[in-house]
Motif scaffolding. Structure first.
Motif, PDB file in Angstrom:
ATOM      1  N   ILE A  69      13.658-108.648 -79.891  1.00 54.01           N
ATOM      2  CA  ILE A  69      13.963-109.984 -79.311  1.00 54.01           C
ATOM      3  C   ILE A  69      13.835-109.373 -77.403  1.00 54.01           C
ATOM      4  CG2 ILE A  69      13.567-112.820 -79.058  1.00 54.01           C
ATOM      5  CD1 ILE A  69      14.095-112.664 -82.200  1.00 54.01           C
ATOM      6  N   ARG A  70      14.488-109.165 -78.172  1.00 55.04           N
ATOM      7  CA  ARG A  70      15.179-108.985 -76.207  1.00 55.04           C
ATOM      8  C   ARG A  70      13.938-107.956 -75.569  1.00 55.04           C
ATOM      9  NH1 ARG A  70      19.855-106.935 -76.416  1.00 55.04           N
ATOM     10  NH2 ARG A  70      20.684-108.548 -77.081  1.00 55.04           N
ATOM     11  N   LYS A  71      13.543-107.209 -75.953  1.00 50.67           N
ATOM     12  CA  LYS A  71      12.766-105.874 -75.254  1.00 50.67           C
ATOM     13  C   LYS A  71      11.318-106.719 -75.493  1.00 50.67           C
ATOM     14  CE  LYS A  71      14.851-102.582 -75.364  1.00 50.67           C
ATOM     15  NZ  LYS A  71      15.342-101.277 -74.795  1.00 50.67           N
ATOM     16  N   ALA A  72      10.889-107.429 -76.135  1.00 50.49           N
ATOM     17  CA  ALA A  72       9.869-107.616 -76.135  1.00 50.49           C
ATOM     18  C   ALA A  72       9.265-108.908 -74.951  1.00 50.49           C
ATOM     19  CB  ALA A  72       9.464-108.697 -77.876  1.00 50.49           C
ATOM     20  N   ILE A  73      10.341-110.203 -74.719  1.00 54.45           N
ATOM     21  CA  ILE A  73      10.821-110.758 -74.117  1.00 54.45           C
ATOM     22  C   ILE A  73      11.118-110.305 -72.489  1.00 54.45           C
ATOM     23  CG2 ILE A  73      11.525-112.713 -72.718  1.00 54.45           C
ATOM     24  CD1 ILE A  73      12.162-113.405 -75.525  1.00 54.45           C
ATOM     25  N   ASN A  74      10.641-109.166 -72.467  1.00 56.10           N
ATOM     26  CA  ASN A  74      11.137-108.357 -71.068  1.00 56.10           C
ATOM     27  C   ASN A  74       9.709-107.861 -71.182  1.00 56.10           C
ATOM     28  OD1 ASN A  74      14.043-108.397 -70.761  1.00 56.10           O
ATOM     29  ND2 ASN A  74      14.682-106.986 -71.087  1.00 56.10           N
ATOM     30  N   LYS A  75       9.569-107.141 -71.759  1.00 56.39           N
ATOM     31  CA  LYS A  75       7.817-106.628 -71.138  1.00 56.39           C
ATOM     32  C   LYS A  75       6.850-108.034 -71.500  1.00 56.39           C
ATOM     33  CE  LYS A  75       7.270-102.586 -74.006  1.00 56.39           C
ATOM     34  NZ  LYS A  75       6.555-101.772 -75.045  1.00 56.39           N
ATOM     35  N   ALA A  76       6.694-108.888 -71.726  1.00 51.43           N
ATOM     36  CA  ALA A  76       5.958-110.201 -71.376  1.00 51.43           C
ATOM     37  C   ALA A  76       6.661-109.850 -70.034  1.00 51.43           C
ATOM     38  CB  ALA A  76       6.731-111.331 -72.100  1.00 51.43           C
ATOM     39  N   ASP A 130       3.481-102.942 -79.790  1.00 45.45           N
ATOM     40  CA  ASP A 130       4.243-102.204 -79.953  1.00 45.45           C
ATOM     41  C   ASP A 130       5.254-102.560 -80.098  1.00 45.45           C
ATOM     42  OD1 ASP A 130       0.918-101.692 -78.531  1.00 45.45           O
ATOM     43  OD2 ASP A 130       1.377-101.722 -76.883  1.00 45.45           O
ATOM     44  N   VAL A 131       5.796-103.597 -80.123  1.00 42.18           N
ATOM     45  CA  VAL A 131       6.995-103.543 -79.664  1.00 42.18           C
ATOM     46  C   VAL A 131       7.490-103.520 -81.037  1.00 42.18           C
ATOM     47  CG1 VAL A 131       9.353-105.037 -79.775  1.00 42.18           C
ATOM     48  CG2 VAL A 131       7.911-105.243 -77.642  1.00 42.18           C
ATOM     49  N   LEU A 132       7.192-103.421 -82.039  1.00 41.13           N
ATOM     50  CA  LEU A 132       6.737-103.486 -83.158  1.00 41.13           C
ATOM     51  C   LEU A 132       6.713-102.113 -83.486  1.00 41.13           C
ATOM     52  CD1 LEU A 132       6.020-106.654 -84.935  1.00 41.13           C
ATOM     53  CD2 LEU A 132       7.993-106.174 -84.663  1.00 41.13           C
ATOM     54  N   LYS A 133       5.963-101.678 -83.760  1.00 40.54           N
ATOM     55  CA  LYS A 133       5.753-100.166 -83.643  1.00 40.54           C
ATOM     56  C   LYS A 133       6.754 -99.131 -83.425  1.00 40.54           C
ATOM     57  CE  LYS A 133       1.131 -99.798 -84.366  1.00 40.54           C
ATOM     58  NZ  LYS A 133      -0.068 -99.259 -83.475  1.00 40.54           N
ATOM     59  N   GLU A 134       7.160 -99.447 -82.016  1.00 40.61           N
ATOM     60  CA  GLU A 134       8.297 -98.660 -81.083  1.00 40.61           C
ATOM     61  C   GLU A 134       9.061 -99.053 -81.736  1.00 40.61           C
ATOM     62  OE1 GLU A 134       9.384 -98.336 -76.656  1.00 40.61           O
ATOM     63  OE2 GLU A 134       7.534 -99.065 -77.690  1.00 40.61           O
ATOM     64  N   TYR A 135      10.228-100.450 -82.488  1.00 38.74           N
ATOM     65  CA  TYR A 135      11.112-100.586 -82.326  1.00 38.74           C
ATOM     66  C   TYR A 135      11.523-100.947 -83.701  1.00 38.74           C
ATOM     67  CZ  TYR A 135      12.382-101.064 -77.314  1.00 38.74           C
ATOM     68  OH  TYR A 135      12.295 -99.746 -75.983  1.00 38.74           O
ATOM     69  N   LYS A 136      10.525-100.017 -85.454  1.00 39.32           N
ATOM     70  CA  LYS A 136      10.826 -99.908 -86.243  1.00 39.32           C
ATOM     71  C   LYS A 136      12.775-100.830 -86.727  1.00 39.32           C
ATOM     72  CE  LYS A 136       7.153 -98.519 -88.319  1.00 39.32           C
ATOM     73  NZ  LYS A 136       5.996 -97.314 -89.229  1.00 39.32           N
ATOM     74  N   HIS A 137      13.378 -99.972 -86.588  1.00 41.47           N
ATOM     75  CA  HIS A 137      14.469 -99.720 -87.081  1.00 41.47           C
ATOM     76  C   HIS A 137      15.676-100.355 -86.496  1.00 41.47           C
ATOM     77  CE1 HIS A 137      12.491 -97.521 -90.404  1.00 41.47           C
ATOM     78  NE2 HIS A 137      12.583 -96.835 -89.697  1.00 41.47           N
ATOM     79  N   VAL A 138      15.068-101.218 -85.622  1.00 39.78           N
ATOM     80  CA  VAL A 138      16.401-102.202 -84.390  1.00 39.78           C
ATOM     81  C   VAL A 138      16.586-102.911 -85.083  1.00 39.78           C
ATOM     82  CG1 VAL A 138      16.914-101.763 -82.174  1.00 39.78           C
ATOM     83  CG2 VAL A 138      15.364-100.244 -82.356  1.00 39.78           C
TER      84      VAL A 138
END
Length: 59
Positions: free
Chosen positions: A43-50, A29-37
């Motif tokens: 990494i920060r977004k993925a850890i927050n979602k986890a 989900d994170v890789l799809k949502e934040y492709k060009h970031v």
């Protein structure tokens, strides 16, 4: 991100969630949502979602 980076992201998320399916879903989900970031932000977004997933699982 390439496979190596996705694997690294998974290795950071899995210990937080302790669930393979949820960790894999968060990474995809994170890789799809934040492709060009920038990678640090992804990494920060993925850890927050986890962390959110862990809280929802506990509470």
């Amino acid at each position: 991100m390439n496979k190596k980076q996705a694997a690294y992201l998974y290795s950071l998320v899995y210990p937080i969630t302790r669930n393979q399916v949820i960790a894999r879903k968060i990474v995809f989900d994170v890789l799809k949502e934040y492709k060009h970031v920038e990678e640090k932000i992804i990494i920060r977004k993925a850890i927050n979602k986890a962390i959110e997933a862990g809280k929802a699982k506990i509470g």
